[in-house]
Scaffold this motif. Structure first.
Motif, mmCIF file in Angstrom:
data_model
loop_
_atom_site.group_PDB
_atom_site.id
_atom_site.type_symbol
_atom_site.label_atom_id
_atom_site.label_comp_id
_atom_site.label_asym_id
_atom_site.label_seq_id
_atom_site.Cartn_x
_atom_site.Cartn_y
_atom_site.Cartn_z
ATOM 1 N N MET A 1 2.230 -27.018 -22.830
ATOM 2 C CA MET A 1 3.591 -27.010 -22.220
ATOM 3 C C MET A 1 3.513 -26.997 -20.648
ATOM 4 S SD MET A 1 6.816 -24.339 -23.025
ATOM 5 C CE MET A 1 6.046 -22.911 -22.329
ATOM 6 N N THR A 2 4.200 -27.600 -19.993
ATOM 7 C CA THR A 2 4.080 -27.265 -18.334
ATOM 8 C C THR A 2 4.922 -25.971 -17.943
ATOM 9 O OG1 THR A 2 4.480 -29.702 -18.274
ATOM 10 C CG2 THR A 2 4.860 -28.428 -16.385
ATOM 11 N N GLU A 3 3.946 -25.344 -17.111
ATOM 12 C CA GLU A 3 4.546 -23.861 -16.962
ATOM 13 C C GLU A 3 5.542 -24.112 -15.502
ATOM 14 O OE1 GLU A 3 1.088 -21.569 -16.353
ATOM 15 O OE2 GLU A 3 1.051 -21.000 -18.453
ATOM 16 N N PHE A 4 6.620 -23.579 -15.727
ATOM 17 C CA PHE A 4 7.556 -23.475 -14.492
ATOM 18 C C PHE A 4 7.969 -22.117 -13.957
ATOM 19 C CE2 PHE A 4 8.543 -27.788 -16.292
ATOM 20 C CZ PHE A 4 8.304 -28.530 -14.951
ATOM 21 N N THR A 5 8.160 -21.728 -12.651
ATOM 22 C CA THR A 5 8.899 -20.716 -12.437
ATOM 23 C C THR A 5 10.170 -21.140 -12.105
ATOM 24 O OG1 THR A 5 8.193 -20.953 -10.098
ATOM 25 C CG2 THR A 5 6.981 -19.562 -11.319
ATOM 26 N N ILE A 6 11.200 -20.070 -12.275
ATOM 27 C CA ILE A 6 12.472 -20.166 -11.901
ATOM 28 C C ILE A 6 13.156 -19.319 -10.868
ATOM 29 C CG2 ILE A 6 14.791 -20.246 -13.198
ATOM 30 C CD1 ILE A 6 13.443 -20.657 -15.705
ATOM 31 N N GLN A 7 13.838 -19.912 -9.807
ATOM 32 C CA GLN A 7 14.433 -19.083 -8.774
ATOM 33 C C GLN A 7 15.837 -19.246 -9.168
ATOM 34 O OE1 GLN A 7 13.577 -20.313 -4.914
ATOM 35 N NE2 GLN A 7 11.521 -20.835 -5.203
ATOM 36 N N ARG A 8 16.826 -18.134 -9.204
ATOM 37 C CA ARG A 8 18.052 -17.961 -9.500
ATOM 38 C C ARG A 8 18.857 -17.411 -8.197
ATOM 39 N NH1 ARG A 8 18.062 -13.016 -10.806
ATOM 40 N NH2 ARG A 8 16.270 -12.176 -12.298
ATOM 41 N N LEU A 257 3.683 -15.993 -14.715
ATOM 42 C CA LEU A 257 4.963 -16.367 -14.948
ATOM 43 C C LEU A 257 5.343 -15.051 -15.548
ATOM 44 C CD1 LEU A 257 4.681 -19.800 -17.122
ATOM 45 C CD2 LEU A 257 5.303 -19.468 -14.697
ATOM 46 N N GLY A 258 4.914 -14.112 -16.313
ATOM 47 C CA GLY A 258 5.644 -12.999 -16.639
ATOM 48 C C GLY A 258 6.345 -12.163 -15.318
ATOM 49 N N HIS A 259 5.300 -12.191 -14.422
ATOM 50 C CA HIS A 259 5.787 -11.282 -13.246
ATOM 51 C C HIS A 259 7.101 -12.058 -12.559
ATOM 52 C CE1 HIS A 259 5.727 -8.917 -9.492
ATOM 53 N NE2 HIS A 259 5.646 -9.988 -8.657
ATOM 54 N N ALA A 260 6.731 -13.478 -12.506
ATOM 55 C CA ALA A 260 7.649 -14.410 -11.752
ATOM 56 C C ALA A 260 9.051 -14.153 -12.359
ATOM 57 C CB ALA A 260 7.263 -15.754 -11.763
ATOM 58 N N LEU A 261 9.018 -14.141 -13.534
ATOM 59 C CA LEU A 261 10.377 -14.003 -14.305
ATOM 60 C C LEU A 261 10.745 -12.709 -15.079
ATOM 61 C CD1 LEU A 261 9.639 -17.740 -16.233
ATOM 62 C CD2 LEU A 261 11.190 -17.267 -14.298
ATOM 63 N N ARG A 262 10.189 -11.800 -14.721
ATOM 64 C CA ARG A 262 10.489 -10.646 -15.208
ATOM 65 C C ARG A 262 11.795 -10.027 -14.807
ATOM 66 N NH1 ARG A 262 6.526 -5.257 -14.491
ATOM 67 N NH2 ARG A 262 7.951 -3.871 -15.753
ATOM 68 N N ASP A 263 12.532 -9.587 -16.037
ATOM 69 C CA ASP A 263 14.031 -9.165 -15.684
ATOM 70 C C ASP A 263 14.417 -8.076 -16.618
ATOM 71 O OD1 ASP A 263 17.221 -9.925 -15.729
ATOM 72 O OD2 ASP A 263 16.091 -9.424 -13.827
ATOM 73 N N GLY A 264 13.715 -6.930 -16.907
ATOM 74 C CA GLY A 264 14.400 -5.991 -17.526
ATOM 75 C C GLY A 264 13.803 -6.047 -19.224
ATOM 76 N N GLN A 265 14.713 -5.358 -20.038
ATOM 77 C CA GLN A 265 14.574 -5.093 -21.407
ATOM 78 C C GLN A 265 15.428 -6.251 -22.202
ATOM 79 O OE1 GLN A 265 12.115 -2.920 -22.573
ATOM 80 N NE2 GLN A 265 12.046 -2.584 -20.229
ATOM 81 N N THR A 266 14.860 -6.296 -23.423
ATOM 82 C CA THR A 266 15.567 -7.424 -24.332
ATOM 83 C C THR A 266 16.885 -7.082 -24.653
ATOM 84 O OG1 THR A 266 13.538 -7.470 -25.918
ATOM 85 C CG2 THR A 266 15.441 -8.333 -26.689
ATOM 86 N N PRO A 267 17.839 -8.181 -24.504
ATOM 87 C CA PRO A 267 19.278 -7.791 -24.651
ATOM 88 C C PRO A 267 19.610 -6.930 -25.820
ATOM 89 C CG PRO A 267 18.964 -10.126 -23.851
ATOM 90 C CD PRO A 267 17.562 -9.334 -24.397
ATOM 91 N N SER A 268 20.497 -5.961 -25.794
ATOM 92 C CA SER A 268 20.934 -5.228 -26.941
ATOM 93 C C SER A 268 22.111 -5.718 -27.397
ATOM 94 C CB SER A 268 21.136 -3.575 -26.279
ATOM 95 O OG SER A 268 22.036 -3.643 -25.491
ATOM 96 N N GLN A 269 22.678 -5.382 -28.587
ATOM 97 C CA GLN A 269 23.890 -5.758 -29.376
ATOM 98 C C GLN A 269 24.990 -5.103 -28.663
ATOM 99 O OE1 GLN A 269 23.619 -6.400 -33.556
ATOM 100 N NE2 GLN A 269 25.943 -6.712 -33.784
#
Length: 319
Positions: A1-8, A257-269
Motif C-alpha cells: 500500500m502506498t504510504e501518504f502523509t495528510i496535512q489538514r 507515519l505514526g508521528h506525522a498523523l498522530r492525534d490523540g486517543q481512540t474516539p470514545s462513545q
C-alpha cells in the motif's frame, strides 16, 4: 500500500445571522502503522438542524458516534464500515427524538471522508459536501439530498436558479430523520498532491466551485480555510460555515507515519443525553450585559469626526 502523509486545516464560524454554531467537525488519525493500514484516517463534518439546542446536539453526537463506531469496527471494507457507523448514529438520534416530542425536528447533515493509502471513501447525507481538488480542477464528489437538487435533476430548474430558489434549504435526507439512514457512498483513488475539501452549505451557498478552487490554489491551507469563511460571511453569512481541508502527499522514505498523523486517543462513545444537557445549559446561561445603545452612537460620532479631520488636513496644510 502506498504510504501518504495528510496535512489538514479547518475553520468553523457561526456566521452573521445565527447566535450559535450548529456545525461540528471531527477527525481521528491513528498513530500506529497497523491501525493506519487497517482503518486509515477519518474526517467528518456535520450541519445540525432543528429548534432549540437540537441542531448543535445532533451534529456533535453524529460526528463523535461515527468516529467511535468506525474505529471500533474490524470490517476491511471502509465503505461498509462508514455506512454501519452512520447507521448507528442515525438509530440513536431517531430513538432519542422519538422519546422527546419537543425535539421532533432534530437531525443533521453529514459528510465523511475515509483515507487509507490511495483509497478515498466518501459518504454523505444531506447537503454538506465533499470536493476533490486535483491539479487545476475541482470536482464535487457528493450529491446534495435537497429539494432544489431534485428539481435540477428533473430538469424543472437550472443549477443557477437553484442557488436563488426560496426553498433551497429544504432537505430530503438527514441523519436522525428516518428510522434508517440512507448514506450515499463514493470511492476515488488518490494521487500525490490531491486535496479533499469537506464543508457545510454555509460555504457553498455563497461561493462557486471555481471561487473555492481559486482560494485554495492561491493560499496556504491554514489561510485558505479562514479566507473561505470570511468570504462567505462578507456575502451575507446567513448560516454557519465549516471548512475542513486535507492535502495528500506521498511519504518520503523514512517518514514516520505514526508521528506525522498522530492525534490523540481512540474516539470514545458519546452520550447523547449528556450532550443535550450541556447544550441546554449553554443556551440558558445568562449572557453578559450588552453595551448601551448610546455608547455605539458616541463611538460612531467620534470615528466620523476623526475621518472628517483627516480629510481636512491636506487643505489646511496647503497640500
Amino acid at each position: 500500500m502506498t504510504e501518504f502523509t495528510i496535512q489538514r486545516a479547518a475553520a468553523s464560524d457561526p456566521g452573521r445571522k445565527k447566535p450559535r454554531n450548529e456545525d461540528h467537525l471531527g477527525f481521528f488519525e491513528p498513530e500506529g502503522a497497523e491501525d493506519l493500514s487497517s482503518s486509515g484516517c477519518l474526517y467528518v463534518v456535520a450541519d445540525g438542524v432543528g429548534g432549540g439546542a437540537a441542531g448543535e446536539v445532533a451534529s456533535q453526537f453524529a460526528v463523535e458516534r461515527v468516529l467511535h463506531s468506525y474505529f471500533g469496527s474490524a470490517d476491511p471494507d471502509l465503505g461498509r464500515r462508514l455506512e454501519a457507523a452512520v447507521g448507528l448514529a442515525n438509530t440513536d438520534i431517531h430513538t432519542y427524538v422519538g422519546e422527546r416530542p419537543e425535539l421532533r425536528r432534530m437531525g443533521t447533515t453529514l459528510v465523511a471522508a475515509g483515507v487509507r493509502g490511495r483509497e478515498l471513501v466518501v459518504g454523505n447525507i444531506g447537503d454538506s459536501r465533499a470536493y476533490l481538488v486535483r491539479g487545476s480542477e475541482i470536482q464535487q464528489v457528493t450529491k446534495d439530498h435537497s429539494l432544489v437538487q431534485r428539481l435540477v435533476d428533473e430538469g424543472s430548474i437550472t443549477a443557477e436558479e437553484a442557488s436563488q430558489h426560496p426553498r433551497k434549504n429544504v432537505l430530503l435526507r438527514c441523519v436522525g430523520l428516518e428510522p434508517e439512514a440512507r448514506l450515499d457512498l463514493f470511492a476515488r483513488e488518490l494521487c500525490d498532491g490531491d486535496m479533499i475539501l469537506l464543508c457545510s452549505d454555509g460555504l457553498t451557498r455563497y461561493l462557486s466551485d471555481e471561487e473555492v478552487l481559486g482560494v485554495i490554489k492561491r493560499s496556504r491551507m491554514s489561510h485558505a480555510v479562514k479566507r473561505l469563511v470570511r468570504i462567505a460571511n462578507s456575502r451575507g453569512g446567513a448560516d454557519n460555515t465549516t471548512v475542513l481541508l486535507l492535502r495528500i502527499e506521498e511519504a518520503s522514505p523514512g517518514t514516520s507515519l505514526g508521528h506525522a498523523l498522530r492525534d490523540g486517543q481512540t474516539p470514545s462513545q458519546p452520550d447523547l443525553a449528556s450532550i443535550h444537557e450541556h447544550a441546554r445549559h449553554r443556551r440558558e446561561a445568562p449572557r453578559g450585559p450588552r453595551p448601551p445603545a448610546w455608547l455605539w452612537l458616541v463611538l460612531a460620532t467620534g470615528f466620523g469626526l476623526i475621518a472628517a479631520i483627516c480629510t481636512m488636513i491636506p487643505s489646511l496644510l496647503g497640500l
